[in-house]
Scaffold this active site. Structure first.
Site, PDB file in Angstrom:
ATOM      1  N   LYS A   1     -10.228  -7.743   6.522  1.00 30.66           N
ATOM      2  CA  LYS A   1      -9.914  -6.648   5.601  1.00 30.66           C
ATOM      3  C   LYS A   1      -9.035  -5.656   6.363  1.00 30.66           C
ATOM      4  CE  LYS A   1     -12.029  -3.489   2.333  1.00 30.66           C
ATOM      5  NZ  LYS A   1     -11.381  -2.251   2.760  1.00 30.66           N
TER       6      LYS A   1
ATOM      7  N   ALA B   1      10.819  29.717   8.574  1.00 35.77           N
ATOM      8  CA  ALA B   1      10.051  30.663   9.390  1.00 35.77           C
ATOM      9  C   ALA B   1       8.947  31.318   8.558  1.00 35.77           C
ATOM     10  CB  ALA B   1      10.986  31.727   9.956  1.00 35.77           C
TER      11      ALA B   1
HETATM   12  S1  IVH Z   1      -8.556  -8.221  -2.294  1.00 35.82           S
HETATM   13  C1  IVH Z   1      -9.610  -7.109  -6.746  1.00 35.82           C
HETATM   14  N1  IVH Z   1      -8.146  -8.807   0.209  1.00 35.82           N
HETATM   15  O1  IVH Z   1      -9.332  -3.431   0.508  1.00 35.82           O
HETATM   16  C2  IVH Z   1      -9.600  -6.802  -5.296  1.00 35.82           C
HETATM   17  N2  IVH Z   1      -8.244  -6.500  -0.364  1.00 35.82           N
HETATM   18  O2  IVH Z   1     -11.660  -2.221  -0.868  1.00 35.82           O
HETATM   19  C3  IVH Z   1      -8.312  -7.057  -4.625  1.00 35.82           C
HETATM   20  N3  IVH Z   1      -7.867  -4.985   1.512  1.00 35.82           N
HETATM   21  O3  IVH Z   1      -7.654  -1.989  -2.200  1.00 35.82           O
HETATM   22  C4  IVH Z   1      -8.326  -6.756  -3.187  1.00 35.82           C
HETATM   23  N4  IVH Z   1      -7.542  -6.518   3.049  1.00 35.82           N
HETATM   24  O4  IVH Z   1      -6.344  -2.313  -0.010  1.00 35.82           O
HETATM   25  C5  IVH Z   1      -8.302  -7.821  -0.673  1.00 35.82           C
HETATM   26  N5  IVH Z   1      -7.749  -9.498   2.371  1.00 35.82           N
HETATM   27  C6  IVH Z   1      -7.894  -8.526   1.501  1.00 35.82           C
HETATM   28  C7  IVH Z   1      -7.813  -7.165   1.871  1.00 35.82           C
HETATM   29  C8  IVH Z   1      -8.013  -6.185   0.906  1.00 35.82           C
HETATM   30  C9  IVH Z   1      -7.576  -5.222   2.803  1.00 35.82           C
HETATM   31  C10 IVH Z   1      -8.005  -3.647   0.920  1.00 35.82           C
HETATM   32  C11 IVH Z   1      -7.149  -3.408  -0.296  1.00 35.82           C
HETATM   33  C12 IVH Z   1      -8.113  -3.033  -1.387  1.00 35.82           C
HETATM   34  C13 IVH Z   1      -9.314  -2.609  -0.623  1.00 35.82           C
HETATM   35  C14 IVH Z   1     -10.569  -2.825  -1.445  1.00 35.82           C
END
Ligand code: IVH
Length: 715
Positions: A133, A49
């Protein structure tokens, strides 16, 4: 529980703005401290609370003064327990991020850069793995002998949080890798996400139970994962797509697409929309197709990622700073929203630069509530900014205007248009201040550009005497990227500064010794445990690496990358400090030596000269160095023939590009410098080498051909 004297609280409706600001800050600190006591120490110090009453008072203040609301406010941190709740895990291979492309030309440039770096002719095909992504949280899963041993969040890329118990509840994460002959150590990386449907259903349940409601699927995935009780995580439907790796004892494939196939054979889900593309045209077509499908997908994506498929090429391409050269995220266009600009305030940065900040009628853009927007500079507000700026041509921005704002990924939202039809008669033209809003009221000047013309940015001339600049510097000093002092966040710094307890960096390290007088534990909301923890965190940071120390000084134009280049260039604090003092005195030799370091040029040197030329700054540095131990840069490991040597490349190289040669030299522990000095060990000269070759001869530096160089590094 210690009983504290209760203060009689003034009714929120009767607080002046200044009183409310102080009260808001106090409540924020207090709530944060109780959150910490509850979540991290498992030792709540007040009843539910009482805690609710604190939050209610904070909300009432924010309702009256919405301008106090920021992303940092406890009211905005729904359900996200403070970090530090989980054990820290150091990543065997850092978890880096991706560079962004927004326009198609950026993708063309990306492919062009790769082609040039690898010296590929137009006829050679580059295959790319094109992947959605996923907008979730990246996760690193470590398997030893095929068994899942640790699951860690990305954290700052070097160190994340151990969420193994919670990750074990995800059905998409195998406890054991399938298949025979899996490498002894495998770190599988990918994204944890929550489906849109599950997110909506969860929010309904939370609402009905009067519990935390999440802003978007990403936040709800994060909140669900960061639970102390893994049965709560288990009750939340989280998915996982594998797409990358960290440490691998052996590589089971030699392409990105091969690795994705291997992840599937091991029992992981990979994204079904992933495709192999053979040209930039195919990448662009992939982007368009996925964008069309985006709304119909059951999980959030914010773009697509392109990765060079061949792993040997990935290896050669390497990284620039914190992002790989071999991959890029092609983001979807920014999301937009319309709202009213209520006011404009000036924010004074660490180096005295002024940023006008637009205070908006809060509006949701892409799942996030936006209430502040950067207005860049005076010319931007007047609508006379330069080419390529996002604000529509012919628009000026007035207080009271209806504006279109845009938010792209992590980029700070910006105003892209003004709806002139909706401009009220009493819309106010903003008068850009001629004096700094700090108590010194120092004059404001417009910065000069590199060519000596008047630039768009305005700065306070108060330098080290301006309290705004001091406070911003202290915030940077204690921040994660610099001294990384846990428990000394921006609000705590502001509070200590306003109390006059911490006026410069060295004061942080003398806090404990002065505490007999200050009695931090007597401040409402602090307490013995948090004060003890704070002092322990400060003690832990008395040893600091040279590059962090240089960065933490907060010199203009000396960011992390430059600080690292300087640290590597001089190796020790003594070497660097002596050089800076000589540079400040205009010593030509010291300036030439600094200039010879890779990535260091005129602007940085001018900034170092200005900083160390100021006796006040030298005093700050001197007092600080008495409190801390600065650790020299580690001598390059390994026994490569060029470890620790300084190399300059000049002329055309035939087997690889100059960038690739530099990157390779650095990987083997050498320093790649931009110009020749007597400290240079080798000059690698290709056809067309000019003045650098002559310099090398003058200094008696060993000159190698490209082949001799390759032979040397092969040793
Ligand atoms: S590769 C060395 N592949 O995007 C880089 N990242 O902006 C390794 N993410 O921190 C990342 N989908 O959280 C990669 N197909 C994908 C992804 C991906 C989402 C995210 C991930 C990363 C961020 C980078």
């Amino acid at each position: 529980m210690a009983v504290k004297t209760k203060k009689t609280l003034v009714d929120v409706a009767r607080l002046t703005k200044a009183q409310a600001k102080v009260e808001h800050m106090r409540l924020t600190l207090e709530i944060e401290r109780h959150d910490k006591a509850y979540y991290q120490e498992d030792a709540p110090r007040i009843s539910d609370a009482e805690y609710d009453a604190l939050r209610q008072r904070l909300n009432a203040i924010e309702a009256r003064f919405p301008e106090f609301v920021s992303g940092e406010s406890p009211s905005q941190k729904i359900g996200a327990p403070p970090s530090g709740k989980f054990k820290k895990v150091r990543h065997a291979v850092p978890m880096l991020s991706l560079d962004n492309a927004f326009a198609e030309e950026d993708v063309l440039d990306f492919a062009g850069r790769i082609r040039r770096f690898l010296k590929l002719g137009d006829e050679s095909r580059i295959d790319f793995s094109a992947e959605p992504k996923i907008d979730g949280l990246s996760m690193s899963l470590r398997y030893e002998g095929g068994e899942l041993v640790t699951a860690a969040t990305r954290g700052d890329g070097a160190e994340g949080e151990d969420v193994t118990a919670n990750i074990r509840t995800l059905k998409d994460v195998p406890q054991e890798l399938k298949g025979r002959n899996v490498p002894e150590i495998c770190e599988v990386r990918g994204e944890v996400y929550m489906t849109k449907q599950a997110f909506l259903a969860l929010n309904e349940r939370q609402k009905a139970a009067g519990d935390t409601v999440f802003a978007n699927p990403r936040n709800s995935a994060a909140g669900s994962l960061r639970q102390k009780d893994s049965s709560i995580t288990a009750s939340r439907p989280l998915g996982f797509f594998a797409y990358a790796w960290g440490e691998m004892a052996e590589m089971p494939a030699d392409t990105q697409s091969g690795m994705i196939g291997w992840f599937e054979r091991c029992g992981f889900k990979t994204n079904p929309l992933t495709r192999l593309c053979h040209s930039v045209e195919q990448l662009i077509a992939f982007h368009r197709k996925i964008e069309e499908q985006r709304a119909g997908l059951d999980y959030d994506i914010d773009g697509v990622v392109y990765k060079v498929d061949r792993l040997d090429w990935q290896e050669r391409l390497g990284f620039v700073s914190r992002t790989p050269r071999w991959a890029i995220a092609h983001k979807f266009p920014a999301e937009r929203a319309m709202t009213v600009l209520r006011d404009i305030e000036i924010q004074v940065g660490r180096t005295g630069s002024f940023t006008p900040v637009g205070k908006l009628e809060p509006v949701g853009v892409g799942g996030v509530i936006v209430q502040n927007v950067s207005l860049h500079n005076e010319d931007y507000i007047k609508g006379i900014g330069g080419d390529g700026e996002p604000l529509r041509e012919g628009r000026d921005i007035r207080i009271g205007d209806t504006v279109i704002i845009q938010r792209a990924g992590d980029v700070i939202p910006q105003v892209v248009d003004v709806v002139l039809d909706k401009r009220p008669r009493n819309a106010r033209v903003f008068q850009f201040p001629k004096k700094c809003p700090c108590p010194l009221h120092t004059d404001v000047v417009r910065e000069e550009t590199a060519t000596g013309e008047e630039g768009a940015r305005a700065r306070c001339t108060g330098e080290f005497a301006c309290p705004y600049q001091k406070i911003e510097h202290l915030k940077l000093f204690a921040s994660r990227r610099a001294f990384d002092i846990e428990g000394l966040g921006e609000k705590q710094i502001a509070f200590f500064f306003e109390q006059g307890w911490v006026k410069e960096p060295a004061d942080i390290f003398t806090l404990q010794a002065r505490n007999a007088k200050l009695k931090l534990e007597a401040i409402e909301g602090y307490g013995e445990t948090s004060v003890r923890n704070l002092f322990a965190a400060i003690e832990e940071r008395r040893r600091i690496s040279l590059e962090r120390f240089i960065f933490a000084l907060g010199m203009r134009h000396v960011g992390e990358t430059t600080a690292l280049a300087l640290a590597r260039g001089y190796g020790s604090w003594k070497g660097f400090h002596d050089a800076c003092l000589r540079v400040a005195k205009g010593d030509e030799e010291a300036i030439a030596e600094m200039d010879a370091l890779d990535q260091i040029g005129e602007t940085v040197i001018a900034s170092i000269k200005a900083y160390f030329g100021e006796s006040h700054n030298r005093g700050i540095v001197e007092r600080l160095t008495k409190e801390v131990t600065i650790v020299d840069v580690e001598k390059p490991k390994g026994n490569s023939a060029i470890a620790g040597k300084t190399v300059v490349f000049t002329g055309a190289l035939e087997k690889m590009t100059r960038d690739e040669a530099k990157a390779m030299a650095e990987r083997l522990g050498a320093k790649a410098a931009g110009s020749v000095s007597k400290k240079t060990d080798y000059v690698v000269a290709g056809p067309g080498a000019g003045s650098k070759l002559a310099e090398a001869r003058k200094h008696g530096v060993e000159v190698l051909t490209e082949d001799e160089w390759l032979e040397l590094i092969a040793q």
